[in-house]
Write an enzyme that holds these catalytic residues in place. Structure first.
Site, PDB file in Angstrom:
ATOM      1  N   THR A  63      39.801  29.239  27.007  1.00  0.00           N
ATOM      2  CA  THR A  63      40.912  29.192  28.330  1.00  0.00           C
ATOM      3  C   THR A  63      40.649  28.932  29.529  1.00  0.00           C
ATOM      4  O   THR A  63      41.609  28.983  30.622  1.00  0.00           O
ATOM      5  CB  THR A  63      41.469  30.771  28.238  1.00  0.00           C
ATOM      6  OG1 THR A  63      40.497  31.591  28.440  1.00  0.00           O
ATOM      7  CG2 THR A  63      42.050  30.846  26.779  1.00  0.00           C
ATOM      8  N   ASN A  96      43.328  30.143  35.730  1.00  0.00           N
ATOM      9  CA  ASN A  96      44.878  29.800  35.599  1.00  0.00           C
ATOM     10  C   ASN A  96      45.438  29.621  37.136  1.00  0.00           C
ATOM     11  O   ASN A  96      46.167  28.738  37.489  1.00  0.00           O
ATOM     12  CB  ASN A  96      45.624  30.919  34.965  1.00  0.00           C
ATOM     13  CG  ASN A  96      45.062  30.876  33.534  1.00  0.00           C
ATOM     14  OD1 ASN A  96      45.330  29.934  32.650  1.00  0.00           O
ATOM     15  ND2 ASN A  96      44.482  32.032  33.227  1.00  0.00           N
ATOM     16  N   HIS A 134      41.265  34.725  43.769  1.00  0.00           N
ATOM     17  CA  HIS A 134      39.961  34.826  43.394  1.00  0.00           C
ATOM     18  C   HIS A 134      39.239  33.878  42.583  1.00  0.00           C
ATOM     19  O   HIS A 134      37.952  33.869  42.211  1.00  0.00           O
ATOM     20  CB  HIS A 134      40.105  36.261  42.276  1.00  0.00           C
ATOM     21  CG  HIS A 134      41.036  36.114  41.193  1.00  0.00           C
ATOM     22  ND1 HIS A 134      42.277  35.501  41.032  1.00  0.00           N
ATOM     23  CD2 HIS A 134      40.967  36.050  39.769  1.00  0.00           C
ATOM     24  CE1 HIS A 134      42.706  35.237  40.167  1.00  0.00           C
ATOM     25  NE2 HIS A 134      41.733  35.536  39.069  1.00  0.00           N
ATOM     26  N   ASP A 152      40.312  32.862  20.350  1.00  0.00           N
ATOM     27  CA  ASP A 152      39.803  32.871  21.411  1.00  0.00           C
ATOM     28  C   ASP A 152      38.302  32.439  21.331  1.00  0.00           C
ATOM     29  O   ASP A 152      37.666  33.036  20.637  1.00  0.00           O
ATOM     30  CB  ASP A 152      40.050  34.029  22.313  1.00  0.00           C
ATOM     31  CG  ASP A 152      39.583  33.957  23.664  1.00  0.00           C
ATOM     32  OD1 ASP A 152      38.585  33.628  24.137  1.00  0.00           O
ATOM     33  OD2 ASP A 152      40.645  34.164  24.745  1.00  0.00           O
ATOM     34  N   SER A 199      42.935  40.738  30.039  1.00  0.00           N
ATOM     35  CA  SER A 199      43.195  39.852  31.397  1.00  0.00           C
ATOM     36  C   SER A 199      44.393  39.131  30.817  1.00  0.00           C
ATOM     37  O   SER A 199      45.261  39.445  30.001  1.00  0.00           O
ATOM     38  CB  SER A 199      42.174  39.480  32.033  1.00  0.00           C
ATOM     39  OG  SER A 199      41.519  38.247  31.319  1.00  0.00           O
ATOM     40  N   GLY A 223      32.502  37.030  36.641  1.00  0.00           N
ATOM     41  CA  GLY A 223      33.030  35.914  35.411  1.00  0.00           C
ATOM     42  C   GLY A 223      32.988  34.626  35.944  1.00  0.00           C
ATOM     43  O   GLY A 223      32.049  34.206  36.365  1.00  0.00           O
ATOM     44  N   HIS A 258      44.053  36.386  29.040  1.00  0.00           N
ATOM     45  CA  HIS A 258      43.469  35.483  27.943  1.00  0.00           C
ATOM     46  C   HIS A 258      44.432  35.251  26.812  1.00  0.00           C
ATOM     47  O   HIS A 258      44.804  34.318  26.259  1.00  0.00           O
ATOM     48  CB  HIS A 258      42.267  36.194  27.209  1.00  0.00           C
ATOM     49  CG  HIS A 258      40.973  35.614  27.917  1.00  0.00           C
ATOM     50  ND1 HIS A 258      40.101  34.765  27.470  1.00  0.00           N
ATOM     51  CD2 HIS A 258      40.588  35.803  29.418  1.00  0.00           C
ATOM     52  CE1 HIS A 258      38.984  34.496  27.979  1.00  0.00           C
ATOM     53  NE2 HIS A 258      39.291  35.004  29.087  1.00  0.00           N
TER      54      HIS A 258
HETATM   55  O1  UPG Z   1      51.728  38.241  40.858  1.00  0.00           O
HETATM   56  C1  UPG Z   1      51.227  37.555  40.121  1.00  0.00           C
HETATM   57  C2  UPG Z   1      49.732  37.584  39.703  1.00  0.00           C
HETATM   58  C3  UPG Z   1      49.396  36.602  38.840  1.00  0.00           C
HETATM   59  N1  UPG Z   1      50.297  36.031  37.915  1.00  0.00           N
HETATM   60  C4  UPG Z   1      49.702  35.173  36.759  1.00  0.00           C
HETATM   61  O2  UPG Z   1      48.561  35.807  36.238  1.00  0.00           O
HETATM   62  C5  UPG Z   1      47.871  34.742  35.782  1.00  0.00           C
HETATM   63  C6  UPG Z   1      46.485  35.073  36.202  1.00  0.00           C
HETATM   64  O3  UPG Z   1      45.228  34.268  35.558  1.00  0.00           O
HETATM   65  P1  UPG Z   1      43.934  34.020  36.450  1.00  0.00           P
HETATM   66  O4  UPG Z   1      44.083  33.219  37.737  1.00  0.00           O
HETATM   67  O5  UPG Z   1      43.201  33.219  35.459  1.00  0.00           O
HETATM   68  O6  UPG Z   1      43.243  35.255  36.672  1.00  0.00           O
HETATM   69  P2  UPG Z   1      42.913  36.584  35.713  1.00  0.00           P
HETATM   70  O7  UPG Z   1      44.215  37.279  35.198  1.00  0.00           O
HETATM   71  O8  UPG Z   1      41.946  37.347  36.223  1.00  0.00           O
HETATM   72  O9  UPG Z   1      42.196  35.889  34.504  1.00  0.00           O
HETATM   73  C7  UPG Z   1      41.043  35.852  33.591  1.00  0.00           C
HETATM   74  O10 UPG Z   1      41.053  34.825  32.658  1.00  0.00           O
HETATM   75  C8  UPG Z   1      40.845  33.667  33.264  1.00  0.00           C
HETATM   76  C9  UPG Z   1      40.979  32.564  31.886  1.00  0.00           C
HETATM   77  O11 UPG Z   1      41.945  32.764  31.228  1.00  0.00           O
HETATM   78  C10 UPG Z   1      39.628  33.602  33.735  1.00  0.00           C
HETATM   79  O12 UPG Z   1      39.379  32.359  34.476  1.00  0.00           O
HETATM   80  C11 UPG Z   1      39.495  34.546  34.635  1.00  0.00           C
HETATM   81  O13 UPG Z   1      38.353  34.897  35.287  1.00  0.00           O
HETATM   82  C12 UPG Z   1      39.870  35.810  34.016  1.00  0.00           C
HETATM   83  O14 UPG Z   1      39.660  36.988  34.982  1.00  0.00           O
HETATM   84  C13 UPG Z   1      48.265  33.472  36.367  1.00  0.00           C
HETATM   85  O15 UPG Z   1      48.986  32.812  35.312  1.00  0.00           O
HETATM   86  C14 UPG Z   1      49.276  33.740  37.359  1.00  0.00           C
HETATM   87  O16 UPG Z   1      50.373  33.096  37.404  1.00  0.00           O
HETATM   88  C15 UPG Z   1      51.595  35.908  38.165  1.00  0.00           C
HETATM   89  O17 UPG Z   1      52.445  35.462  37.421  1.00  0.00           O
HETATM   90  N2  UPG Z   1      52.025  36.703  39.211  1.00  0.00           N
END
Ligand code: UPG
Length: 447
Positions: free
Chosen positions: A139, A349, A345, A117, A19, A368, A21
């Site tokens: 994170t 972040n 969701h 991590d 993901s 999670g 991380h």
């Molecule tokens: O079109 C998109 C979609 C997402 N993002 C980026 O992707 C990241 C998504 O992060 P997050 O919202 O934390 O979701 P996940 O990728 O699902 O994060 C994982 O990691 C997080 C901690 O780092 C946990 O809180 C989550 O539960 C876990 O699923 C963010 O920085 C967004 O800006 C983009 O830039 N563009």
């Protein structure tokens, strides 16, 4: 920022390559590398993860090393949930050890500090073997970390009270710092889910091992979660929140391939809904249809990040009112004054980026830490709502959008997110707590 390092420090950084991380860890470590140019940082992750997060140009003192992803040659994935994580975790301790040796030979510097991590609890053992401090990075939110540190206590208390049945809506009154969190909001792996899975055993072990760490640093800020931050300070040797990372180290520039920002320029202030569910989660088809219907009925303009393969589920006329695309420059989108709502969701972040943009949220948690984050958005910070019953329905979405875009309550939510955005900016400002914590961390890792 002053250079405070000795000249032969070498920090080994072990990433969790799934993901977002590794990207978050790299963002924190990148800032350390900039502030300590004489310290070497060797960053260990899988080739796939490193290729996706390392930009062509990086600080000269920060180098990526690839570790094995644990997938045996010829392995055919069965489609089992988290099979990739299980395979990686099985071989990770040895793969990291092996590659650390490569970096030591290549740089001619022994490792002086191990940053990992927080998931990678075996960092405690590696650090002990090479006699260096272990400094894990969490994170996500300080509140979700508190629940992992308290897993044994939570399990014992619930079991002593005749188990879980029918008690999901009770709050965690036996942990005063989390008294607004309900049992059902706890991250998976504490009471819910397959507690014997590799991933959940890893989280449990992490909670037990973190008190051994020389310090733990996190991507939050004290003003956002004062109670759990203070609690963690009593449980861990040192707990340093240095975030939000997105304010000090914004996303590297990404091309606005789909023209989101120029489209947003043409919309009214605080009128657009931005919809995205992070790097892993996708709502099931029936919920995507409910969401599409709610957008169509409400006529709210939108930007919706959706996998290519799911776009056929959307009604044909829908796109006239917005943009459906496979990836958006999220931080920039949320920072645009046309965006007035984030349907998310509840990934950590995304929550922090919504705060940085001053945008209220509708949260639809999946797994999670999403539920605990969503609960804080709704019940602690009052910056948004969480979908009732855990799934999107057309009617509830319409009433939540009305609440946030039209009603006085929504205006108040926007004011509260705005105030927290200012608190976040102060935290990372010159004299802010996150900046002070960052300086303390810098001293720890480079001394
Ligand atoms: O079109 C998109 C979609 C997402 N993002 C980026 O992707 C990241 C998504 O992060 P997050 O919202 O934390 O979701 P996940 O990728 O699902 O994060 C994982 O990691 C997080 C901690 O780092 C946990 O809180 C989550 O539960 C876990 O699923 C963010 O920085 C967004 O800006 C983009 O830039 N563009």
């Amino acid at each position: 920022m002053p250079e405070t390092t000795t000249t032969d420090a070498h920090v080994a950084v072990l990433a969790f390559p799934f993901s977002s991380h590794a990207a978050v860890l790299l963002s924190g470590v990148g800032r350390l590398a900039t502030s300590a140019p004489n310290t070497l940082f060797s960053f260990f992750s899988t080739a796939q993860s490193n290729n996706s997060i390392f930009a062509a140009t990086r600080q000269p003192n920060l180098k990526a090393y690839n570790v094995w992803d644990g997938v045996p040659e010829g392995h055919v994935f069965s489609g089992r949930h988290q099979e990739d994580i299980d395979l990686f975790m099985e071989t990770a301790p040895q793969s990291f050890r092996k590659e650390i040796e490569v970096a030591v030979v290549e740089t001619g510097r022994r490792v002086s500090c191990l940053v990992t991590d927080a998931f990678l609890w075996f960092g405690a053992e590696i650090a002990e073997e090479i006699r260096v401090p272990w400094i894990p990075c969490w994170t996500s939110a300080s509140t979700s970390l508190t629940s992992h540190v308290l897993t044994d206590l939570i399990r014992e208390t619930i079991n002593d009270c005749a188990g879980l049945a029918g008690r999901e809506d009770e709050t965690l009154s036996f942990v005063p710092e989390m008294s607004k969190i309900r049992i059902c909001d706890l991250p998976t792996g504490i009471l819910f889910g397959n507690l014997e899975s590799v991933f959940h055993r890893m989280l449990h072990r992490m909670g037990q091992m973190l008190p051994q760490a020389a310090a733990v640093f996190g991507n939050s800020f004290e003003e956002l979660e004062p109670d759990t931050t203070n609690y963690l300070k009593t449980k861990l040797k040192s707990f340093l929140t240095i975030g939000p990372f997105n304010l000090v180290n914004p996303q590297p520039p990404v091309p606005d391939t789909f023209g989101c920002l120029s489209w947003l320029d043409k919309q009214k202030p605080a009128s657009v809904a931005y919809i995205a569910f992070g790097s892993v989660a996708t709502p099931p088809p029936a919920e995507l249809v409910a969401l599409a219907e709610a957008l169509e009925t409400s006529k709210v303009p939108f930007i919706w990040v959706l996998k290519d393969s799911l776009m056929t589920l959307l009604p044909k006329g829908l796109v006239g009112n917005g943009k459906v695309l496979t990836w958006a420059p999220q931080q920039k989108v949320l920072g645009h004054n046309a965006v007035g709502l984030f349907i998310t969701h509840g990934g950590w972040n995304s929550v922090l980026e919504s705060i940085a943009g001053g945008v209220p949220m509708i949260c639809r948690p999946f797994f999670g830490d999403h539920s605990v984050n969503a609960r804080m958005v709704e019940a602690v910070w009052e910056m948004g709502v969480t979908v009732k019953g855990g799934v999107f329905t057309r009617e509830e979405l319409l009433s939540s959008m009305d609440l946030i875009f039209v009603q006085e309550k929504g205006k108040k939510m926007r004011e509260r997110v705005g105030a927290m955005k200012e608190a976040a900016e102060r935290a990372v400002g010159e004299k802010g707590r996150s900046t002070q914590n960052f300086m303390a961390l810098l001293n720890l890792i480079s001394s």
